[in-house]
Design an enzyme around this catalytic site. Structure first.
Site, PDB file in Angstrom:
ATOM      1  CG  ASP A  60      -1.928   1.152   1.183  1.00 49.81           C
ATOM      2  OD1 ASP A  60      -2.087   1.769   0.103  1.00 49.81           O
ATOM      3  OD2 ASP A  60      -2.518   1.463   2.239  1.00 49.81           O
ATOM      4  CG  ASN A 102      -6.081   3.206  11.273  1.00 52.31           C
ATOM      5  OD1 ASN A 102      -6.823   3.372  12.236  1.00 52.31           O
ATOM      6  ND2 ASN A 102      -6.341   2.335  10.313  1.00 52.31           N
ATOM      7  CG  HIS A 103      -3.132   0.468   8.881  1.00 54.92           C
ATOM      8  ND1 HIS A 103      -4.075   1.383   8.471  1.00 54.92           N
ATOM      9  CD2 HIS A 103      -2.107   0.598   8.020  1.00 54.92           C
ATOM     10  CE1 HIS A 103      -3.637   2.015   7.399  1.00 54.92           C
ATOM     11  NE2 HIS A 103      -2.437   1.568   7.100  1.00 54.92           N
ATOM     12  CD  GLN A 168      -2.962  -1.281   4.511  1.00 50.49           C
ATOM     13  OE1 GLN A 168      -4.104  -1.295   4.056  1.00 50.49           O
ATOM     14  NE2 GLN A 168      -2.093  -0.348   4.190  1.00 50.49           N
ATOM     15  CG  ASP A 170      -7.492  -0.551  12.038  1.00 46.30           C
ATOM     16  OD1 ASP A 170      -7.199  -0.914  10.875  1.00 46.30           O
ATOM     17  OD2 ASP A 170      -8.180   0.459  12.283  1.00 46.30           O
ATOM     18  NE  ARG A 198      -1.124  12.503   4.892  1.00 45.60           N
ATOM     19  CZ  ARG A 198      -1.639  11.319   4.549  1.00 45.60           C
ATOM     20  NH1 ARG A 198      -1.131  10.201   5.029  1.00 45.60           N
ATOM     21  NH2 ARG A 198      -2.646  11.256   3.717  1.00 45.60           N
ATOM     22  CG  ASP A 200      -2.371   7.265   6.541  1.00 48.77           C
ATOM     23  OD1 ASP A 200      -2.810   7.880   5.560  1.00 48.77           O
ATOM     24  OD2 ASP A 200      -2.470   6.031   6.687  1.00 48.77           O
ATOM     25  CD  GLU A 207     -12.932   3.974  13.122  1.00 47.47           C
ATOM     26  OE1 GLU A 207     -13.845   4.311  12.371  1.00 47.47           O
ATOM     27  OE2 GLU A 207     -12.232   2.968  12.910  1.00 47.47           O
ATOM     28  CD  GLU A 241      -5.618  10.523   4.631  1.00 45.05           C
ATOM     29  OE1 GLU A 241      -5.931  10.209   3.486  1.00 45.05           O
ATOM     30  OE2 GLU A 241      -5.177   9.691   5.457  1.00 45.05           O
ATOM     31  CG  HIS A 306      -0.347  10.045  -1.691  1.00 50.09           C
ATOM     32  ND1 HIS A 306      -0.494  11.160  -0.881  1.00 50.09           N
ATOM     33  CD2 HIS A 306      -0.697   8.991  -0.928  1.00 50.09           C
ATOM     34  CE1 HIS A 306      -0.904  10.768   0.311  1.00 50.09           C
ATOM     35  NE2 HIS A 306      -1.034   9.466   0.311  1.00 50.09           N
TER      36      HIS A 306
END
Ligand code: MG
Length: 544
Positions: A60, A102-103, A168, A170, A198, A200, A207, A241, A306
């Site tokens: 990814d 996040n992951h 991926q 979490d 930054r 992501d 969450e 983001e 991107h």
């Protein structure tokens, strides 16, 4: 005035892997990037945001990390990073790096350990369910390419949660050990010269996910992260983001105690609707939805990045209008919400529309972000899947592989576009460097003008009434200076009446535009604009 450097920064974003290959193995690296820092510095920008460069299986684009404390071996070493960081600082460039927390990758040692042993200390770094959750197929991020968010792992004999692809898993932000690990990662990179992160997928980072329970967002984490970072490096920033609804945005800023910056996804989407309609109304509507920022808060504006151009906040009809203008072939569209093209080809390479878009983005109160290659008008390769068309190699010259690498073409990790109107045969740094009228040299001028108008970065937007629906006129004021900027979204030239303040009339200096100031105009509130024309005016506070 507080010295908030990010308020008047201009960012340039790139992926090390696609920028410049310094060791001729077909993949960009820190050695190559360091060698090309002068291209970035000479653009006039003062901040570089690097996409992930950590060790990763790269399924990814590097957002699947296996080690947060290192550089991917194919990109260099930590030593190469520090050399790069030093050279960037010598040129006055600050560094912001991507923080995809996040992951992790499913190849991360934490996850390998977690799935192998239910008693592993890393088991609870991730989110598990013994039984199949009822909502296992809801809330995918990549519709059409991802079918579920819970996957059964036969090794662990349990289901694990993954907001993105199954490879991926979490991280569980509710686990204190995970939070401490994130702080440690942040602390590590600031020691190596980084000025910001930054974040992501920020809405997903916070969450709280539990099987068969409603998801809650723990925004307080952003405040904890900010607190940690501020004590380690006072002027470092957090940029998120977060393509979220306006009423959620204040949670991210936390009245100045959480994140410093959010990408202005809403302004981005309404800008493209405004370009499609050649009408100022959608942009004005989009900007009016944004909440007022705390003093320390800031928007990061962009045209492309991107990922796909996400139009998910527009209505279906509005999105269809954008598709009709910029992505009429369904293959140019992605995930039912966006466009997988670069800026220049969306505007058919039309220079005056590209200039209009750049000028508008730079004029909005906030910090502009340039996606590498857009300063040249690079194109996309639609033969590549999903979001990959906009991730081709930087076009340095018309030599093989666009001057990016000397390996045989087949060995490139990402292709270079050579042919076609946006290919390296036509569009490259060498050609544009020596042409005073090139897009590259025009972008340099725009950067220069924007940096001389700090009120655009510091001020709040005030939309000015005009008598022409295609003209977007706005004002920003700060520290006694005023900038008044006009954009004609329509392809027809026009004369527009702009309601100026009394002390502006006759006192505006023409700074920049696609035409020279019309000094003989007898009505100082009427301005001539070319089709897709733009004009920047300034009232200098020292000359009041
Ligand atoms: Mg290399």
């Amino acid at each position: 005035m507080l010295d908030l450097w990010y308020k008047n920064a201009i960012m340039y974003t790139l992926n090390v892997a696609t920028y410049m290959d310094g060791n001729d193995d077909g993949i960009g690296d820190f050695k190559g990037l360091t060698d090309r820092l002068d291209h970035i510095a000479k653009l006039g920008v003062n901040c570089v945001w690097l996409l992930p460069f950590y060790p990763s299986p790269r399924l990814d684009y590097g957002y699947d990390v296996t080690d947060y404390y290192n550089v991917a071996p194919e990109l260099g070493t930590l030593g190469d990073f520090v050399e790069f960081s030093h050279q960037a600082r010598l040129r006055g460039l600050r560094l912001v790096i991507d923080l995809p927390i996040n992951h992790t990758s499913d190849q991360h040692p934490w996850f390998i350990d977690a799935r192998a042993d239910p008693h592993s200390p890393f088991r609870d770094y991730y989110i598990w369910s013994r039984t199949k959750p009822l909502n296992a197929n809801d809330g995918v991020v990549f519709p059409g390419y991802q079918s579920r968010v819970w996957t059964y792992d036969s090794r662990a004999r349990a289901w694990y949660f993954h907001r993105f692809y199954p490879h991926q898993p979490d991280l569980d932000i509710m686990n204190e050990a995970v939070r401490n690990e994130i702080f440690k990662i942040v602390g590590f990179w600031v020691e190596l010269g980084v000025s910001g992160f930054r974040i992501d997928a920020a809405p997903f980072v916070v969450e709280e996910v539990r099987p068969d329970e409603p998801i809650r967002r723990r925004y307080e984490f952003f405040g904890e992260l900010r607190n940690f970072l501020s004590w380690r490096k006072g002027d470092a920033i957090l940029l998120a983001e977060a393509n979220v609804l306006p009423n959620e945005m204040p949670e991210y800023f936390g009245d100045g105690t959480r994140l410093h910056m959010l990408f202005a996804f809403l302004a981005n989407q309404y800008s493209f609707l405004t370009f499609a309609r050649q009408d100022a109304e959608p942009l004005i509507r989009g900007l009016k939805m944004l909440p007022r920022l705390p003093q320390l808060g800031q928007w990061a504006h962009f045209l492309r990045n991107h990922d796909e151009l996400d139009l998910g906040r527009l209505s279906e009809e509005e999105r269809a209008e954008c598709y009709a203008q910029f992505a009429s072939d369904p293959d140019m569209q992605l995930y039912g919400r966006g466009i997988r093209r670069r800026l220049a080809p969306m505007f058919n390479g039309e220079r005056r529309r590209i200039e209009l878009a750049f000028s508008l983005m730079f004029s909005l109160p906030g910090t502009p972000v340039i996606y590498y290659g857009d300063e040249l008008g690079m194109g996309d390769d639609l033969s590549l899947p999903e979001r990959w068309p906009v991730r081709t190699c930087m076009q340095w010259s018309d030599e093989p592989n666009a001057g990016f690498s000397t390996v045989e073409e087949e060995r490139l990790i990402h292709p270079a576009i050579m042919e076609g109107p946006h290919g390296a045969a036509n569009i490259n740094v060498v050609v544009q460097q020596r042409d005073p009228d090139s897009l590259l040299n025009w972008v340099r001028r725009l950067v220069d003008v924007r940096e001389s108008c700090s009120e655009v970065g510091w001020g709040e937007i005030e939309i000015i009434e005009t008598d022409h629906p295609s003209v977007f006129a706005h004002r920003t004021e700060a520290d006694g200076n005023t900038t008044v900027i006009l954009h004609n979204l329509c392809d027809q030239a026009c004369c527009v009446r702009v309601t100026l303040k009394e002390d502006e009339i006759g006192n505006l200096t023409d700074l920049f535009g696609n035409r020279v100031y019309d000094a003989n105009n007898d009505d100082a509130q009427v301005f001539a604009l070319d089709g897709y024309g733009y004009r920047w005016f300034r009232r200098d506070g020292l000359r009041r």
